[in-house]
Design a protein around this motif. Structure first.
Motif, PDB file in Angstrom:
ATOM      1  N   TYR A 168      31.839 -29.556 -50.026  1.00 11.27           N
ATOM      2  CA  TYR A 168      31.142 -29.794 -48.753  1.00 11.27           C
ATOM      3  C   TYR A 168      32.124 -29.691 -47.592  1.00 11.27           C
ATOM      4  CZ  TYR A 168      28.454 -32.149 -45.096  1.00 11.27           C
ATOM      5  OH  TYR A 168      27.807 -32.450 -43.927  1.00 11.27           O
ATOM      6  N   VAL A 169      31.661 -29.049 -46.509  1.00  6.37           N
ATOM      7  CA  VAL A 169      32.449 -28.950 -45.274  1.00  6.37           C
ATOM      8  C   VAL A 169      31.596 -29.480 -44.135  1.00  6.37           C
ATOM      9  CG1 VAL A 169      33.725 -27.437 -43.712  1.00  6.37           C
ATOM     10  CG2 VAL A 169      33.622 -26.896 -46.167  1.00  6.37           C
ATOM     11  N   GLU A 170      31.952 -30.631 -43.631  1.00  7.40           N
ATOM     12  CA  GLU A 170      31.184 -31.255 -42.561  1.00  7.40           C
ATOM     13  C   GLU A 170      31.374 -30.519 -41.233  1.00  7.40           C
ATOM     14  OE1 GLU A 170      29.016 -33.466 -39.906  1.00  7.40           O
ATOM     15  OE2 GLU A 170      28.863 -33.366 -42.105  1.00  7.40           O
ATOM     16  N   ARG A 171      32.604 -30.135 -40.936  1.00 11.27           N
ATOM     17  CA  ARG A 171      32.900 -29.538 -39.630  1.00 11.27           C
ATOM     18  C   ARG A 171      32.708 -28.017 -39.704  1.00 11.27           C
ATOM     19  NH1 ARG A 171      37.539 -32.311 -40.452  1.00 11.27           N
ATOM     20  NH2 ARG A 171      38.858 -30.518 -39.900  1.00 11.27           N
ATOM     21  N   GLY A 172      31.429 -27.622 -39.809  1.00  4.94           N
ATOM     22  CA  GLY A 172      31.115 -26.211 -40.003  1.00  4.94           C
ATOM     23  C   GLY A 172      31.274 -25.344 -38.773  1.00  4.94           C
ATOM     24  N   ASN A 173      31.575 -25.948 -37.638  1.00  2.00           N
ATOM     25  CA  ASN A 173      31.878 -25.177 -36.433  1.00  2.00           C
ATOM     26  C   ASN A 173      33.322 -25.390 -35.996  1.00  2.00           C
ATOM     27  OD1 ASN A 173      28.613 -25.855 -35.909  1.00  2.00           O
ATOM     28  ND2 ASN A 173      29.276 -23.741 -35.584  1.00  2.00           N
ATOM     29  N   ASP A 174      34.156 -25.764 -36.959  1.00  2.00           N
ATOM     30  CA  ASP A 174      35.598 -25.890 -36.758  1.00  2.00           C
ATOM     31  C   ASP A 174      36.241 -24.774 -37.570  1.00  2.00           C
ATOM     32  OD1 ASP A 174      38.322 -26.478 -37.059  1.00  2.00           O
ATOM     33  OD2 ASP A 174      37.981 -28.645 -36.947  1.00  2.00           O
ATOM     34  N   VAL A 175      36.727 -23.755 -36.894  1.00  2.00           N
ATOM     35  CA  VAL A 175      37.221 -22.574 -37.601  1.00  2.00           C
ATOM     36  C   VAL A 175      38.397 -22.901 -38.508  1.00  2.00           C
ATOM     37  CG1 VAL A 175      38.785 -21.832 -35.730  1.00  2.00           C
ATOM     38  CG2 VAL A 175      37.809 -20.133 -37.301  1.00  2.00           C
ATOM     39  N   HIS A 176      39.236 -23.843 -38.122  1.00  2.00           N
ATOM     40  CA  HIS A 176      40.407 -24.178 -38.939  1.00  2.00           C
ATOM     41  C   HIS A 176      39.990 -24.910 -40.214  1.00  2.00           C
ATOM     42  CE1 HIS A 176      42.959 -22.778 -35.728  1.00  2.00           C
ATOM     43  NE2 HIS A 176      42.356 -23.590 -34.866  1.00  2.00           N
ATOM     44  N   ALA A 177      39.015 -25.818 -40.103  1.00  2.00           N
ATOM     45  CA  ALA A 177      38.517 -26.508 -41.296  1.00  2.00           C
ATOM     46  C   ALA A 177      37.884 -25.514 -42.263  1.00  2.00           C
ATOM     47  CB  ALA A 177      37.500 -27.579 -40.895  1.00  2.00           C
ATOM     48  N   LEU A 178      37.201 -24.512 -41.724  1.00  2.00           N
ATOM     49  CA  LEU A 178      36.551 -23.509 -42.564  1.00  2.00           C
ATOM     50  C   LEU A 178      37.566 -22.604 -43.241  1.00  2.00           C
ATOM     51  CD1 LEU A 178      33.609 -22.667 -40.172  1.00  2.00           C
ATOM     52  CD2 LEU A 178      33.376 -23.619 -42.473  1.00  2.00           C
ATOM     53  N   VAL A 179      38.586 -22.199 -42.502  1.00  2.00           N
ATOM     54  CA  VAL A 179      39.627 -21.361 -43.107  1.00  2.00           C
ATOM     55  C   VAL A 179      40.265 -22.086 -44.287  1.00  2.00           C
ATOM     56  CG1 VAL A 179      41.930 -20.384 -42.732  1.00  2.00           C
ATOM     57  CG2 VAL A 179      40.114 -19.976 -41.062  1.00  2.00           C
ATOM     58  N   GLU A 180      40.554 -23.367 -44.092  1.00  2.00           N
ATOM     59  CA  GLU A 180      41.155 -24.157 -45.165  1.00  2.00           C
ATOM     60  C   GLU A 180      40.228 -24.238 -46.379  1.00  2.00           C
ATOM     61  OE1 GLU A 180      42.797 -28.737 -45.938  1.00  2.00           O
ATOM     62  OE2 GLU A 180      42.155 -28.105 -43.934  1.00  2.00           O
ATOM     63  N   ALA A 181      38.948 -24.476 -46.130  1.00  2.00           N
ATOM     64  CA  ALA A 181      37.989 -24.620 -47.228  1.00  2.00           C
ATOM     65  C   ALA A 181      37.810 -23.292 -47.974  1.00  2.00           C
ATOM     66  CB  ALA A 181      36.648 -25.103 -46.686  1.00  2.00           C
ATOM     67  N   LEU A 182      37.764 -22.183 -47.254  1.00  2.00           N
ATOM     68  CA  LEU A 182      37.542 -20.889 -47.895  1.00  2.00           C
ATOM     69  C   LEU A 182      38.780 -20.420 -48.651  1.00  2.00           C
ATOM     70  CD1 LEU A 182      35.481 -19.061 -45.112  1.00  2.00           C
ATOM     71  CD2 LEU A 182      34.644 -20.118 -47.215  1.00  2.00           C
ATOM     72  N   ARG A 183      39.948 -20.715 -48.124  1.00  2.00           N
ATOM     73  CA  ARG A 183      41.171 -20.361 -48.860  1.00  2.00           C
ATOM     74  C   ARG A 183      41.240 -21.095 -50.193  1.00  2.00           C
ATOM     75  NH1 ARG A 183      45.482 -20.248 -43.786  1.00  2.00           N
ATOM     76  NH2 ARG A 183      45.247 -17.997 -43.330  1.00  2.00           N
ATOM     77  N   ALA A 184      40.684 -22.301 -50.220  1.00  2.00           N
ATOM     78  CA  ALA A 184      40.719 -23.096 -51.449  1.00  2.00           C
ATOM     79  C   ALA A 184      39.828 -22.512 -52.549  1.00  2.00           C
ATOM     80  CB  ALA A 184      40.314 -24.535 -51.151  1.00  2.00           C
ATOM     81  N   VAL A 185      38.843 -21.709 -52.180  1.00  2.00           N
ATOM     82  CA  VAL A 185      37.927 -21.160 -53.193  1.00  2.00           C
ATOM     83  C   VAL A 185      38.111 -19.657 -53.393  1.00  2.00           C
ATOM     84  CG1 VAL A 185      36.208 -22.940 -52.752  1.00  2.00           C
ATOM     85  CG2 VAL A 185      36.052 -20.776 -51.517  1.00  2.00           C
ATOM     86  N   LYS A 186      38.940 -19.026 -52.577  1.00  2.00           N
ATOM     87  CA  LYS A 186      39.168 -17.592 -52.750  1.00  2.00           C
ATOM     88  C   LYS A 186      39.728 -17.316 -54.144  1.00  2.00           C
ATOM     89  CE  LYS A 186      41.457 -13.559 -50.724  1.00  2.00           C
ATOM     90  NZ  LYS A 186      42.414 -13.040 -49.705  1.00  2.00           N
TER      91      LYS A 186
END
Length: 651
Positions: free
Chosen positions: A224-242
């Protein structure tokens, strides 16, 4: 128009340029994209609300993944504007001269970064499963594949579609790398409807830790990513699942319409209320922002589908108090069909939004009707295509009194995923389905009254009047004001027996003549009238023998239904008419006009065999944003072309 002010976007020509940015530049890029979307919406219009919500998500996707090797599949793909900006198509949104140069949806003909032509909902997970399956088979056989990560982006209500759940089920069984991004913006077209959204709300409230997790119930991994309009939080989350080795759902909480300023009136074109929460970040989150009209169109006259849809809803509303079984069902998209927010609130339990679930909505309507209710299912012609199985099985085969209101039927300048040109061939060839095509607002109300009345009939499909009919009625100064007739919740008194057999089976002779008969189905009655008028004027352009064209008093006929033939009238026309012309604003092959041709060709009456039939309609093809006037010229659906063909055919 001058070019819009842009900075960083001018340097973004591919995802590689996003990779090259510094981390500190990502937020600036997102801000510029959001400003570009807002300005583009004001000038050109489009699906702005959904795109504003995924600015940061799309930037993060292209920051982390390597498209086109990593495959991105955007569900519906109406939220792909940002994706297009980052894959070499930014000028389509920044240069007014290039507005409209790309479609509103993904399209492989535009870019290698688009895997599919998409415009309907719920299919991204299934498509992604297919891509991932072939990749895994290739890797197993040869050790490599041209496909890397496979990412499905689904949201904006699309998760409610049955096929989305079928995809989730398959993904868990299939295994392998598959990343499913659930863009949870707490919205569909309007609000979310359905029990699963309670589960999503619980996940949001618990930061993804709630015990009830529908994705884990499928056997899928979950983050889950709460801050879905925070580009840095999203980059971190997506790198973790790449490059993950198994299917995973990344549940991202975003805000649809983020960036609209309701106080300034941005984006809310006055069509429907907003989902106000009292906090600034949610100011733009409302139904009206799903599709934004450009500023130049804000004062334009109401379009036909909203106009006649409102008429229909008003006439039904006047009956709700006395008819508990009368209900209106909309599988999302209510506002575009004249089902206003005020109507929905007043209707209460008489109105159901099932979410984007056309197949369920059709079967649901069958159940209501079987129990004694009178359901009215309203959606677009192009979305009814998804219900073909239910039209045959649950509805027609069961002979249930369900009324279908078909909006947006016929030819239009829309994109290739939303064409309404195929409805006649689909509906008219299903047994036990009465297909009606009103030639006026008044007749539409009469048809609706009969279809929802006590008559013992099966499914009735009403092809809601289009712009041609509205223009015709307005040209007559709207002496009959259908809105006024239905307003005030006064009962509408139908001009037909709503308890008897179908009163619309017979074609209507509007003007009697000889030699030539022109039959206009539904929306084309205005064109048929123009043809008859033109024939009566004669002309100096001459006939096939080079002689002046003599005036002809032709027979003008309005055709209000297309599920059966008025064989009595057609046989009568054979006496005194050598040419019969059929006009329909839909696909010609397999359509209504060809059945008229077959009737005369197969008749045992020699006079009928001698009738020469000319059919006018659309070629069997997909068209993409071709202006309606150009389509009509392409298909010969103009009075000039029709008259010329008639004169060439006359002996």
């Amino acid at each position: 128009m001058d070019k819009m002010t842009v900075g960083m976007l001018n340097s973004i020509h591919s995802p590689a340029d996003v990779h090259a940015l510094s981390s500190s530049q990502l937020a600036d890029l997102c801000a510029e994209i959001r400003g570009t979307l807002l300005e583009y919406g004001r000038r050109h219009g489009g699906h702005i609300g959904s795109n504003l919500g995924v600015v940061e998500l799309t930037v993060a996707l292209h920051r982390v993944f390597d498209s086109p090797r990593d495959r991105l599949v955007f569900d519906v793909s109406h939220q792909s504007y940002v994706h297009k900006m980052l894959t070499g198509r930014a000028t389509a949104y920044t240069d007014p001269k290039q507005f409209g140069s790309v479609t509103g949806f993904t399209n492989p003909l535009e870019s290698e970064h688009d895997s599919f032509v998409l415009g309907h909902t719920g299919t991204s997970i299934s498509l992604a499963c297919g891509l991932a399956k072939t990749r895994d088979m290739q890797v197993s056989a040869s050790g490599s594949s041209a496909i890397g990560n496979v990412i499905a982006v689904i949201g904006d209500g699309a998760l409610s579609s049955a096929i989305a759940f079928e995809g989730l089920n398959n993904a868990a069984e299939q295994g392998g790398n598959l990343i499913i991004i659930v863009n949870d913006n707490e919205m569909s077209i309007a609000e979310d409807f359905g029990g699963m959204y309670g589960s999503l709300a619980a996940l949001r409230k618990s930061d993804g830790t709630a015990a009830l997790n529908l994705f884990k119930a499928f056997g899928l991994d979950y983050r889950y990513v709460e801050r879905g309009n925070d580009v840095h939080a999203l980059v971190e989350a997506l790198r973790a699942v790449k490059d993950i080795d198994h299917p995973i759902v990344v549940h991202v909480h975003t805000t649809k319409g983020l960036g609209f300023d309701e106080a300034a009136g941005d984006g809310n074109n006055g069509s429907d209320g907003c989902n106000q929460t009292g906090t600034e970040p949610h100011a733009g989150q409302c139904e009206a922002n799903h599709w934004q009209n450009p500023d130049s169109a804000l004062n334009a006259a109401l379009d036909a589908r909203k106009y006649y849809g409102a008429m229909a809803m008003n006439s039904l509303e006047s009956r709700f108090a006395n008819e508990p079984g009368l209900v209106v069902i909309s599988p999302a998209t209510p506002g575009s069909n004249g089902i206003t927010r005020d109507f929905r609130e007043r209707a209460g339990a008489h109105y159901i939004d099932t979410g984007i679930t056309e197949e369920h909505a059709a079967a649901f309507a069958a159940g209501i009707a079987k129990a004694g209710g009178r359901p009215v299912l309203a959606t677009s012609a192009t979305f009814f295509q998804r219900t073909f199985d239910q039209l045959q099985q649950e509805l027609s085969l069961n002979h249930v009194p369900v009324t279908l209101l078909i909006f947006g039927a016929g030819l239009s300048g829309t994109d290739n995923t939303h064409s309404g040109a195929f409805d006649i061939t689909m509906f008219a060839n299903i047994p036990d389905l009465t297909c009606l095509a009103p030639t006026s607002g008044e007749q539409m109300l009469d048809m609706l009254a009969w279809a929802t009345g006590p008559s013992e009939h099966g499914v009735v499909a009403i092809r809601m009047p289009g712009e041609q009919i509205l223009e015709l009625e307005r040209a007559a100064d709207m002496a009959f004001d259908p809105i006024a007739r239905a307003a005030g919740h006064e009962p509408v008194i139908p001009a037909v027996d709503n308890a008897g057999d179908c009163p619309f089976n017979r074609y209507q002779i509007l003007q009697a003549g000889r030699d030539i008969a022109v039959l206009g189905l539904g929306n084309t009655v205005a064109l048929a009238s123009q043809v008859v008028d033109r024939l009566s004027e004669g002309g100096a352009d001459g006939d096939s023998n080079g002689l002046p064209a003599l005036p002809v008093t032709a027979t003008l006929i309005a055709v209000p239904q297309y599920s059966s033939l008025d064989e009595e009238l057609l046989s009568m026309l054979a006496d005194g008419h050598r040419i019969v012309v059929t006009l329909e604003d839909g696909q010609l092959e397999g359509g209504w006009g060809e059945k008229i041709t077959a009737f005369y060709a197969n008749s045992t009456d020699s006079r009928a065999n001698a009738v020469h039939v000319l059919n006018f309609g659309a070629v069997k093809e997909f068209t993409d944003r071709v202006p309606l006037a150009d389509l009509n010229r392409r298909y010969g659906l103009t009075s000039e072309c029709i008259v010329n063909r008639i004169r060439q055919a006359r002996p």
